[in-house]
Motif scaffolding. Structure first.
Motif, short mmCIF file in Angstrom:
data_model
loop_
_atom_site.label_atom_id
_atom_site.label_comp_id
_atom_site.label_asym_id
_atom_site.label_seq_id
_atom_site.Cartn_x
_atom_site.Cartn_y
_atom_site.Cartn_z
N GLY A 521 0.79 -1.23 0.00
CA GLY A 521 0.00 0.00 0.00
C GLY A 521 0.82 1.26 0.00
N ASN A 522 2.12 1.16 -0.26
CA ASN A 522 3.06 2.28 -0.16
C ASN A 522 3.55 2.63 -1.56
OD1 ASN A 522 5.21 4.02 0.34
ND2 ASN A 522 6.13 2.73 1.93
N THR A 523 3.37 3.87 -1.97
CA THR A 523 3.76 4.30 -3.31
C THR A 523 5.27 4.43 -3.48
OG1 THR A 523 3.64 6.67 -2.76
CG2 THR A 523 1.61 5.61 -3.51
N ASN A 524 6.03 4.28 -2.37
CA ASN A 524 7.48 4.47 -2.39
C ASN A 524 8.21 3.18 -2.08
OD1 ASN A 524 9.75 6.15 -2.75
ND2 ASN A 524 9.97 6.43 -0.54
N ASN A 525 7.57 2.04 -2.31
CA ASN A 525 8.14 0.75 -1.98
C ASN A 525 7.84 -0.22 -3.12
OD1 ASN A 525 8.17 -2.07 -0.66
ND2 ASN A 525 8.97 -0.79 1.01
N LEU A 526 8.80 -1.04 -3.50
CA LEU A 526 8.63 -1.92 -4.67
C LEU A 526 8.04 -3.28 -4.33
CD1 LEU A 526 11.83 -1.20 -6.81
CD2 LEU A 526 9.60 -0.07 -6.83
N ASN A 527 7.73 -3.53 -3.09
CA ASN A 527 7.11 -4.79 -2.70
C ASN A 527 5.58 -4.69 -2.79
OD1 ASN A 527 9.50 -6.38 -1.70
ND2 ASN A 527 9.70 -4.56 -0.41
N GLY A 528 4.95 -5.84 -3.12
CA GLY A 528 3.49 -5.85 -3.27
C GLY A 528 3.05 -5.11 -4.52
N LYS A 529 3.85 -5.27 -5.57
CA LYS A 529 3.61 -4.51 -6.80
C LYS A 529 3.79 -5.41 -8.03
CE LYS A 529 3.68 -0.53 -4.45
NZ LYS A 529 4.16 -0.93 -3.12
N ILE A 530 3.39 -4.88 -9.17
CA ILE A 530 3.85 -5.40 -10.46
C ILE A 530 4.57 -4.23 -11.12
CG2 ILE A 530 3.22 -6.42 -12.67
CD1 ILE A 530 0.74 -7.56 -11.33
N LEU A 531 5.87 -4.41 -11.29
CA LEU A 531 6.72 -3.36 -11.83
C LEU A 531 6.78 -3.50 -13.35
CD1 LEU A 531 9.68 -3.88 -9.32
CD2 LEU A 531 7.59 -2.52 -8.98
N ARG A 532 7.06 -2.37 -14.02
CA ARG A 532 7.23 -2.41 -15.47
C ARG A 532 8.41 -1.54 -15.85
NH1 ARG A 532 2.90 -0.42 -20.05
NH2 ARG A 532 3.28 1.57 -18.98
N ILE A 533 9.42 -2.18 -16.46
CA ILE A 533 10.63 -1.47 -16.88
C ILE A 533 10.96 -1.87 -18.31
CG2 ILE A 533 11.54 -1.36 -14.51
CD1 ILE A 533 13.45 -3.66 -15.25
N HIS A 534 11.85 -1.09 -18.93
CA HIS A 534 12.31 -1.41 -20.29
C HIS A 534 13.81 -1.66 -20.22
CE1 HIS A 534 13.41 -0.98 -24.52
NE2 HIS A 534 12.14 -1.25 -24.79
N PRO A 535 14.22 -2.94 -20.19
CA PRO A 535 15.66 -3.23 -20.13
C PRO A 535 16.39 -2.72 -21.37
CG PRO A 535 14.37 -5.16 -19.53
CD PRO A 535 13.41 -4.16 -20.09
N GLU A 536 17.58 -2.18 -21.14
CA GLU A 536 18.40 -1.66 -22.23
C GLU A 536 19.58 -2.60 -22.50
OE1 GLU A 536 17.33 0.80 -23.93
OE2 GLU A 536 15.72 1.42 -22.55
N GLN A 537 20.22 -2.42 -23.64
CA GLN A 537 21.30 -3.31 -24.07
C GLN A 537 22.46 -3.34 -23.08
OE1 GLN A 537 21.57 -5.19 -27.14
NE2 GLN A 537 19.36 -4.86 -27.13
N ASP A 538 22.71 -2.21 -22.40
CA ASP A 538 23.88 -2.13 -21.52
C ASP A 538 23.61 -2.66 -20.11
OD1 ASP A 538 22.21 -0.18 -20.54
OD2 ASP A 538 23.62 1.48 -20.78
#
Length: 838
Positions: A521-538
């Motif tokens: 329930g915390n907007t500043n914590n990555l737990n209890g979430k589904i994250l979405r990122i775009h991995p880069e070549q490096d």
């Protein structure tokens, strides 16, 4: 036992193209007397009728004709005199035959004279329609003639009361597919028909939820799995009466039978049915298939056409040579299956639980590969992880370890493998914290081994490891090469009575482990979430547009956000999937432990599935289900209930919150279930708070039930027309979402359809189909489902966790379920007008 052949006291008549004469009256005394004579006669089917082969020779019965001369025989014996239903049915079938594209037109003849089945002219018809009123209408020779006709490739369409016809004939019962129960509703009732087959010509143009009136039959034995069901009636939408079939109530089905094709619909019990545009469309598609004007698949939903095969053997003693503690799988384009073991070992290895021991919780997260060319398993590599603490209570067991695996979209070229794990080297035994990693490794294609020195750490964040549980772990890609990462709420299941995990009191050295407002329930914590990122070549990542936050939001008091968050408010999303055709994200997460709703604290444990089309807040630990709130609690006395959470404007007022106080509104979920049933709902007061009185609950998804429950989200199947695979699942399953549970009793293992108009907006599924006979359950089946995905060959690959926790055992296995039902029928060369082949 069949009755003896009787003399029919009627003048033989053939009514051409629907123009009908007055039909004779069958009196009750005549019918009852004839049946009684048959029972007393004791003549068995074997002695009462000649063999179909002999009859075919006698009648010179050919296969039904093709070309332009497509004919349909409508047989209406035993109906009452001048039956409005028969009149309407013949008129509808005649209209269908002479309208529409020329390539699908046909002519009809109608008769109540059963002697037509012993005459060579029967071979002139492509299909026979039984618009009968029930009862024993064929003598032994006539039934043998019908049987010979079907064996020669003829088509059959049974309407409504045809299921009551020839009650003493096992062969005709098989042709129909099911027999009505002894008691059935007689009133016309409006009900919802769930149209599950979106490909068959009889149903593809119909609404997903087809609302229509009829007389609804119940079945002595449910035919699902032995026939190909194309539509079901939803019993919760009407009063099914005695003999109800439950959540799975087939109403229309088909199958290839004894050399021919059989379609039956239990609809059409009223004359008005035949005036409905949609019902005529249903009949039109059925007639086109039975006459061989078009091809269709009537095999896909028949259980016997699927084979479940265990691909891995039990491990050798003391070794995980075949499989680790199963925790996830992914398939490569070349057909190899990569599957991971979380970190548990077999019982021969010691489990360290003493925090004073540097080896505490040390385990091996293993990556195995099954090769379809050799059918052999190899170990690609292993990571030393934290997460081998075994079982016990919340302060002993742990669910960390190797949690997720994905292959790069260009894996065949670059060999990149993404792993989601908890490295043992990064634990802090003093604070009892660890770091969660999402890293990229390179697989050497030549050796089949993972190069551990190639690690590129994309993302890391802290987790508490003093108390169990909820690590999450699943990963998935969308079409834009964005990587989704599912994380659990890193919160204890205890200390809240099994309701909202919002107890701020328990902590270890100041770090809360029972307050999911700190995490999910915390907007500043990555737990209890589904994250979405775009991995880069490096080996770095960027943030795609459209996530829930940008990472730049702040509020008075310093609360802020993380830009990686796509979905917040999830408890333990172990498995996620992205539909490659729509980019819709599908996820499931396990609920808390309360066995029943509470008028004080809120809903019981709801395990949840959600179809997600945009970033959002899915509620935990504030709300669950269809926005059903929990009660708030806080210091100094967490045992004292405070106000109900507002699902439309939730606030995080936990002392452990370092994010925003005012949270995004909660989005309703697609599926939720409890020990009491599927999708519990309750009356609400003026403030929108449910009563939570169990006796007032209604269950919106009656095909679901829980108990011991743990969601295991599955994929959406997409049929590949270009694939030459001989084991791929058929197109019938295209677009269906596979939802399951770790357990195999009353819990879900279904393929569901959602409505495109409501998906992602909290809309309920419109149809569900049980998979438990296709995906076998039980002691020697796939009892503890841990992950499932379709491979490039169109087969379904599954992991069975085994029969213990935090370990691997002899039942831990990789399985495959393949399809052997064959192509659509009739064969392409047997379609009577070639231009209509589909």
């Amino acid at each position: 036992m069949r009755r003896e052949p009787r003399q029919q006291h009627v003048e033989p008549r053939v009514l051409s193209r629907g123009r009908r004469r007055t039909r004779p009256v069958w009196t009750t005394g005549l019918v009852v007397g004839a049946v009684t004579a048959g029972l007393l006669g004791g003549i068995s089917p074997a002695t009462a009728k000649p063999a179909p082969d002999d009859l075919r020779k006698t009648l010179s019965l050919p296969s039904p004709p093709g070309g332009d001369d497509v004919r349909v025989l409508v047989f209406h014996a035993s109906a009452t005199e001048e039956s409005p239903v028969v009149d309407a049915g013949i008129e509808a079938i005649e209209t269908i035959g002479r309208t529409g594209p020329v390539a699908t037109r046909f002519t009809i003849e109608a008769t109540d004279d059963a002697s037509v089945f012993t005459k060579p002219r029967l071979g002139r018809f492509n299909a026979v329609v039984f618009l009968t009123g029930g009862g024993d209408v064929l003598d032994a020779d006539q039934e043998a003639g019908l049987e010979a006709y079907v064996e020669a490739g003829g088509g059959f369409l049974g309407l409504y009361d045809a299921a009551r016809t020839e009650p003493y004939s096992d062969w005709f019962g098989g042709l129909i597919g099911a027999r009505p129960a002894k008691t059935n509703p007689t009133a016309v009732q409006r009900a919802v028909v769930e149209v599950g087959d979106r490909r068959h010509p009889a149903t593809k143009s119909l609404p997903l939820e087809w609302k229509r009136p009829d007389k609804w039959l119940n079945w002595e034995t449910n035919p699902s799995g032995t026939v190909h069901t194309v539509a079901r009636v939803r019993e919760s939408s009407y009063r099914p009466g005695t003999g109800a079939n439950g959540a799975d109530h087939p109403v229309s089905w088909c199958r290839d039978y004894d050399g021919g094709r059989s379609f039956y619909t239990a609809m059409g019990g009223t004359a008005d049915s035949y005036q409905e545009t949609d019902f005529r469309a249903h009949l039109r598609g059925a007639l086109h298939w039975t006459t061989r004007l078009v091809r269709a698949d009537c095999r896909a939903a028949i259980d016997a056409h699927y084979t479940a095969e265990r691909l891995t053997r039990p491990n050798q003693p003391g070794r995980n040579d075949q499989i680790g503690e199963p925790h996830g799988l992914v398939t490569a384009k070349d057909g190899r299956v990569f599957y991971i073991g979380r970190g548990g070992a077999d019982s021969s290895r010691p489990v360290v639980t003493d925090w004073n021991d540097p080896e505490i919780g040390k385990g091996q997260g293993e990556i195995h590969i099954w090769d379809p060319k050799t059918h052999q398993v190899s170990l690609a590599g292993s990571l030393t992880v934290f997460g081998n603490k075994g079982g016990g209570d919340e302060l002993v067991k742990n669910e960390e370890g190797l949690l997720g695996i994905e292959l790069d979209p260009r894996f065949e070229d670059n060999g990149w493998v993404y792993l989601h794990y908890t490295p043992h080297a990064r634990i802090d035994r003093n604070t009892r914290t660890a770091q969660r990693y999402v890293s990229r490794f390179t697989l050497n294609h030549a050796t089949g081994k993972l190069d551990l020195s190639s690690e590129k750490v994309l993302l890391t964040w802290p987790v508490q490891i003093h108390s169990c549980c909820h690590a999450g772990g699943g990963m998935a890609w969308d079409s834009k090469d964005n990587l989704y990462i599912a994380t659990g709420d890193n919160n204890s299941s205890q200390f809240s009575g099994g309701y909202s995990g919002n107890n701020p009191e328990p902590h270890y050295k100041g770090l809360s482990f029972a307050d999911a407002r700190r995490t999910a329930g915390n907007t500043n914590n990555l737990n209890g979430k589904i994250l979405r990122i775009h991995p880069e070549q490096d080996g770095t990542y960027t943030l795609p547009e459209g996530n829930l936050f940008t990472g730049e939001e702040t509020a008075e008091g310093g609360g802020k956000t993380r830009g990686e968050i796509y979905v917040m408010g999830v408890r333990n999303p172990a498995r996620i999937a992205v539909d490659p055709a729509t980019d819709t994200l599908y996820a499931g997460w396990v609920g808390p432990d309360a066995g029943a709703p509470s008028t004080t604290w809120g809903p019981a444990k709801y395990d949840t599935f959600a179809a997600i089309t945009q970033a959002g807040n899915h509620g935990w630990p504030y709300c669950m289900g269809n926005k059903q709130p929990y009660r708030d609690r806080n210091l100094p006395d967490p045992a004292k209930p405070l106000g109900w959470y507002d699902c439309d404007a939730p606030k995080n007022e936990s002392p452990h919150n370092d994010g925003l106080v005012n949270l995004p509104p909660v989005t309703g979920n697609t599926i939720w279930y409890s020990p009491q049933g599927g999708a519990p709902d309750f009356p609400r007061d003026a403030n929108g708070v449910p009563s939570y009185r169990q006796e007032e609950g209604t269950y919106l998804l009656p095909w679901l039930k829980g108990g011991g429950q743990a969601t295991m989200n599955g994929p959406v199947y997409r049929f590949d027309e270009s694939s030459t695979s001989t084991v791929k699942w058929p197109s019938y399953w295209d677009g269906k979402w596979f939802v399951g549970d770790f357990y195999d009793q009353d819990q879900p293992r279904h393929a569901v359809l959602t409505d495109p108009k409501t998906v992602g907006k909290g809309g309920l599924p419109v149809h569900a189909e049980n998979l438990k006979k296709i995906i076998p359950v039980g002691a020697d089946g796939i009892r503890n489902l841990m992950d499932w995905k379709f491979g490039p060959d169109g087969a379904l690959y599954l992991l069975d966790y085994g029969r213990g926790f935090f370990t691997s055992d002899a039942k831990s296995a990789l399985w495959r379920v393949t399809y052997k039902g064959g192509p659509a029928t009739p064969a392409a060369e047997d379609v009577v007008r070639k231009e209509t082949v589909r």
